[in-house]
Design a protein around this motif. Structure first.
Motif, mmCIF file in Angstrom:
data_model
loop_
_atom_site.group_PDB
_atom_site.id
_atom_site.type_symbol
_atom_site.label_atom_id
_atom_site.label_comp_id
_atom_site.label_asym_id
_atom_site.label_seq_id
_atom_site.Cartn_x
_atom_site.Cartn_y
_atom_site.Cartn_z
ATOM 1 N N ILE A 16 0.844 -1.198 0.000
ATOM 2 C CA ILE A 16 0.000 0.000 0.000
ATOM 3 C C ILE A 16 0.886 1.257 0.000
ATOM 4 C CG2 ILE A 16 -1.712 1.323 1.317
ATOM 5 C CD1 ILE A 16 -2.674 -1.473 2.406
ATOM 6 N N ALA A 17 1.927 1.232 0.818
ATOM 7 C CA ALA A 17 2.836 2.381 0.890
ATOM 8 C C ALA A 17 3.494 2.619 -0.467
ATOM 9 C CB ALA A 17 3.895 2.147 1.973
ATOM 10 N N GLN A 18 3.908 1.545 -1.096
ATOM 11 C CA GLN A 18 4.597 1.662 -2.380
ATOM 12 C C GLN A 18 3.668 2.201 -3.478
ATOM 13 O OE1 GLN A 18 6.619 -1.905 -3.527
ATOM 14 N NE2 GLN A 18 7.891 -0.848 -5.031
ATOM 15 N N ALA A 19 2.391 1.797 -3.414
ATOM 16 C CA ALA A 19 1.443 2.247 -4.441
ATOM 17 C C ALA A 19 1.123 3.739 -4.296
ATOM 18 C CB ALA A 19 0.168 1.414 -4.370
ATOM 19 N N GLY A 20 1.353 4.269 -3.108
ATOM 20 C CA GLY A 20 1.273 5.716 -2.924
ATOM 21 C C GLY A 20 -0.101 6.326 -3.094
ATOM 22 N N GLY A 21 -1.110 5.700 -2.557
ATOM 23 C CA GLY A 21 -2.406 6.365 -2.456
ATOM 24 C C GLY A 21 -3.366 6.140 -3.604
ATOM 25 N N THR A 22 -2.904 5.558 -4.701
ATOM 26 C CA THR A 22 -3.815 5.346 -5.819
ATOM 27 C C THR A 22 -4.239 3.889 -5.947
ATOM 28 O OG1 THR A 22 -1.927 5.156 -7.284
ATOM 29 C CG2 THR A 22 -3.017 7.305 -7.199
ATOM 30 N N ALA A 23 -3.837 3.098 -4.977
ATOM 31 C CA ALA A 23 -4.227 1.693 -4.999
ATOM 32 C C ALA A 23 -5.558 1.516 -4.274
ATOM 33 C CB ALA A 23 -3.165 0.841 -4.314
ATOM 34 N N THR A 24 -6.282 0.471 -4.658
ATOM 35 C CA THR A 24 -7.496 0.109 -3.936
ATOM 36 C C THR A 24 -7.249 -1.205 -3.231
ATOM 37 O OG1 THR A 24 -9.031 1.292 -5.355
ATOM 38 C CG2 THR A 24 -9.882 -0.635 -4.239
ATOM 39 N N VAL A 25 -7.593 -1.215 -1.951
ATOM 40 C CA VAL A 25 -7.474 -2.437 -1.165
ATOM 41 C C VAL A 25 -8.810 -3.164 -1.231
ATOM 42 C CG1 VAL A 25 -7.140 -3.343 1.163
ATOM 43 C CG2 VAL A 25 -5.743 -1.428 0.346
ATOM 44 N N ILE A 26 -8.753 -4.439 -1.506
ATOM 45 C CA ILE A 26 -9.990 -5.216 -1.648
ATOM 46 C C ILE A 26 -9.908 -6.466 -0.774
ATOM 47 C CG2 ILE A 26 -9.138 -6.448 -3.712
ATOM 48 C CD1 ILE A 26 -12.051 -6.297 -4.792
ATOM 49 N N ALA A 27 -11.006 -6.777 -0.111
ATOM 50 C CA ALA A 27 -11.059 -8.021 0.686
ATOM 51 C C ALA A 27 -12.212 -8.854 0.156
ATOM 52 C CB ALA A 27 -11.200 -7.702 2.162
ATOM 53 N N GLY A 28 -13.374 -8.804 0.786
ATOM 54 C CA GLY A 28 -14.513 -9.591 0.302
ATOM 55 C C GLY A 28 -14.961 -9.171 -1.087
ATOM 56 N N ASP A 35 -17.990 -0.760 -7.307
ATOM 57 C CA ASP A 35 -17.357 0.549 -7.522
ATOM 58 C C ASP A 35 -16.542 0.552 -8.812
ATOM 59 O OD1 ASP A 35 -18.385 1.411 -5.149
ATOM 60 O OD2 ASP A 35 -16.508 1.344 -4.030
ATOM 61 N N ILE A 36 -15.811 -0.528 -9.042
ATOM 62 C CA ILE A 36 -14.958 -0.596 -10.227
ATOM 63 C C ILE A 36 -15.806 -0.746 -11.492
ATOM 64 C CG2 ILE A 36 -13.212 -2.002 -11.428
ATOM 65 C CD1 ILE A 36 -11.994 -2.622 -8.675
ATOM 66 N N LYS A 37 -16.846 -1.578 -11.404
ATOM 67 C CA LYS A 37 -17.616 -1.870 -12.613
ATOM 68 C C LYS A 37 -18.591 -0.764 -12.982
ATOM 69 C CE LYS A 37 -18.977 -6.083 -13.488
ATOM 70 N NZ LYS A 37 -18.166 -6.981 -14.297
ATOM 71 N N PHE A 38 -19.191 -0.143 -11.967
ATOM 72 C CA PHE A 38 -20.313 0.759 -12.264
ATOM 73 C C PHE A 38 -20.155 2.166 -11.739
ATOM 74 C CE2 PHE A 38 -22.195 -3.538 -11.822
ATOM 75 C CZ PHE A 38 -22.435 -3.735 -13.162
ATOM 76 N N ARG A 39 -19.227 2.377 -10.813
ATOM 77 C CA ARG A 39 -19.198 3.689 -10.176
ATOM 78 C C ARG A 39 -17.881 4.429 -10.425
ATOM 79 N NH1 ARG A 39 -22.635 0.584 -6.735
ATOM 80 N NH2 ARG A 39 -20.926 -0.235 -5.514
ATOM 81 N N GLY A 40 -17.190 4.020 -11.484
ATOM 82 C CA GLY A 40 -16.069 4.815 -11.972
ATOM 83 C C GLY A 40 -14.781 4.741 -11.182
ATOM 84 N N LEU A 41 -14.666 3.780 -10.280
ATOM 85 C CA LEU A 41 -13.399 3.640 -9.555
ATOM 86 C C LEU A 41 -12.349 3.045 -10.498
ATOM 87 C CD1 LEU A 41 -11.872 3.751 -6.801
ATOM 88 C CD2 LEU A 41 -12.634 1.407 -6.415
ATOM 89 N N LYS A 42 -11.210 3.765 -10.631
ATOM 90 C CA LYS A 42 -10.155 3.285 -11.528
ATOM 91 C C LYS A 42 -8.830 3.236 -10.780
ATOM 92 C CE LYS A 42 -11.963 4.834 -16.002
ATOM 93 N NZ LYS A 42 -13.146 5.627 -15.601
#
Lengths: 285, 157
Positions: A16-28, A35-42
């Protein structure tokens, strides 16, 4: 998009630190995928923490209950420790989305989502829960009362991960319950949700009361007026009825597609009474 | 573009795939593996048409990453019967015409199968709870519940 699947919390924090804030953390995934498919999260990177080692557990000791961040909602359902001593959490687990979602969604993920109507927050707040957050600089404990800022906003800092949820031991003659209202019992967001956590003395007088309301404010909130009203009173049916009336002072809900503000305001006392009556049963049972 | 490696047992066969990281399990099953028995309904985790079993537990495959199938056992509607023999649930659903349009059927049957595997003699309430996450827009629920009850009474072979 980069894809990373760290094995340990340390690896996850580094990624997460290396990605520098533009990464998305996903669990379940049950919210993030939408969000990724329909709400514009890229996201530039997807960091899948679903398999981090040792974060899926429910354990109890003298100090209370510990729930690993990656514990599935369904793991709460029917868990004997939760059924016995943390009833509100079991109530919420049973009515969370659907079985197929509960088998994927995680307890910490639900908190991190910070939905005003999320079903995990009110019972955990009523039980006095806190979140253990870890970052490369160490660990901190956040009282759930201070955790939510608004829809999808929490006090978690960039680069921080939830590791554990802690609930203090409720002690004897204490009980909790979560009552929620929705049009359907399943797969339907809550219109009003009220969680109660109470302690009674030998004369059934309230020595501690924590109530939390969901779906009636931008974030889950404590019902401070009800709590103050209950303290020191014998928890009779009459007191429970009156506590319901007091609850209408504790939030100013808005109208949305599920219900009008007026309806929510009318239902807050009803759900408060249901929740308190069941919490009393649990305390005396 | 990084791909995610997926090694999974799908309907009893070891499979290896490389998928986009955000690909859903449903897309992998339907589009990459042509297992089109699993249906896309709401694509928001709210209708249950895409229900498959992951390590024996029902999940909505539209809200699950394909990458998370790595190391797991996935069972879809295609995996529960052979060309000659339908699963007892499929037989019973047919016998009772427990579906009308049939679109919810694969998900409904997978949820029912998961129920009967851990609770072979469910009450009607337990059956209704188990399929509560599967919507049938034709509202064929009475026949569906009856079919599950019949299979439970006969025992799953």
């Amino acid at each position: 998009m980069d894809y990373l699947r760290p094995q340990t919390v340390a690896e996850a924090l580094a990624a997460i630190a290396q990605a520098g804030g533009t990464a998305t953390v996903i669990a379940g995934g049950t919210d993030i995928i939408g969000d990724i498919k329909f709400r514009g999260l890229k996201p530039t990177a997807l960091i899948n923490i679903n398999r981090l080692e040792g974060l899926r557990y429910i354990t109890e000791d003298a100090s209370g209950l510990r729930i690993g961040a990656l514990t599935n909602i369904q793991d709460l359902v029917g868990n004997p420790i939760i059924v016995k001593s943390y009833t509100a959490l079991g109530d919420a687990g049973e009515r969370f989305a659907s079985l197929q979602v509960r088998n994927l969604a995680t307890v910490a993920g639900s908190l991190g989502r910070a939905s005003p109507g999320g079903d995990m927050a009110p019972p955990l707040m009523a039980l006095g829960a806190s979140v253990i957050a870890v970052s490369p600089s160490g660990e901190r404990e956040i009282d759930l009362v201070d955790f939510f800022l608004g829809p999808r906003r929490t006090v978690l800092r960039p680069g921080e991960l939830m590791r554990e949820i802690r609930i203090p031991a409720p002690g004897p003659r204490s009980g909790s319950a979560y009552a929620r209202l929705s049009y359907r019992d399943v797969l339907d967001l809550c219109i009003v949700g009220v969680a109660s956590g109470i302690k009674l003395d030998a004369g059934n007088r309230v020595t501690s009361a924590r109530l939390a309301l969901g779906s009636v404010a931008p974030r889950p909130v404590r019902a401070a007026n009800v709590e103050a009203f209950l303290l020191g009173k014998e928890l009779t049916d009459e007191v429970i009825r009156e506590a319901g009336n007091v609850s209408s002072q504790d939030a100013n809900p808005i109208s949305d597609q599920r219900a009008s503000a007026e309806y929510r305001k009318q239902m807050m006392p009803v759900l408060t009474r249901r929740s308190l009556a069941r919490a009393r049963d649990a305390a005396l049972g | 573009m990084t791909k995610a490696e997926v090694r999974a047992t799908i309907n009893g066969r070891e499979r290896e795939l490389r998928v986009d990281p955000w690909r859903t399990l449903l897309e992998m099953l339907r589009d990459d593996m042509e297992l089109t028995g699993t249906k896309l309904g709401c694509e928001a985790g709210e209708c249950g048409a895409c229900t498959v079993l992951m390590d024996g537990k029902p999940v909505v495959s539209c809200m699950s990453l394909a990458a998370d199938a790595d190391g797991r056992t996935i069972e879809t509607i295609e995996g529960i019967s052979t060309a000659e023999h339908l699963h007892p649930l499929q037989d019973e659903f047919l016998k009772l015409s427990a579906f009308q349009c049939g679109y919810c059927a694969p998900g409904m049957i997978m949820s029912s199968k998961a129920l009967l595997e851990h609770n072979p003699h469910p009450t009607e309430r337990e059956i209704r709870e188990a399929i509560a996450g599967n919507l049938c827009r034709c509202t064929a629920y009475v026949g569906i519940v009856k079919a599950i009850q019949n299979v439970a009474a006969e025992g799953v072979s």
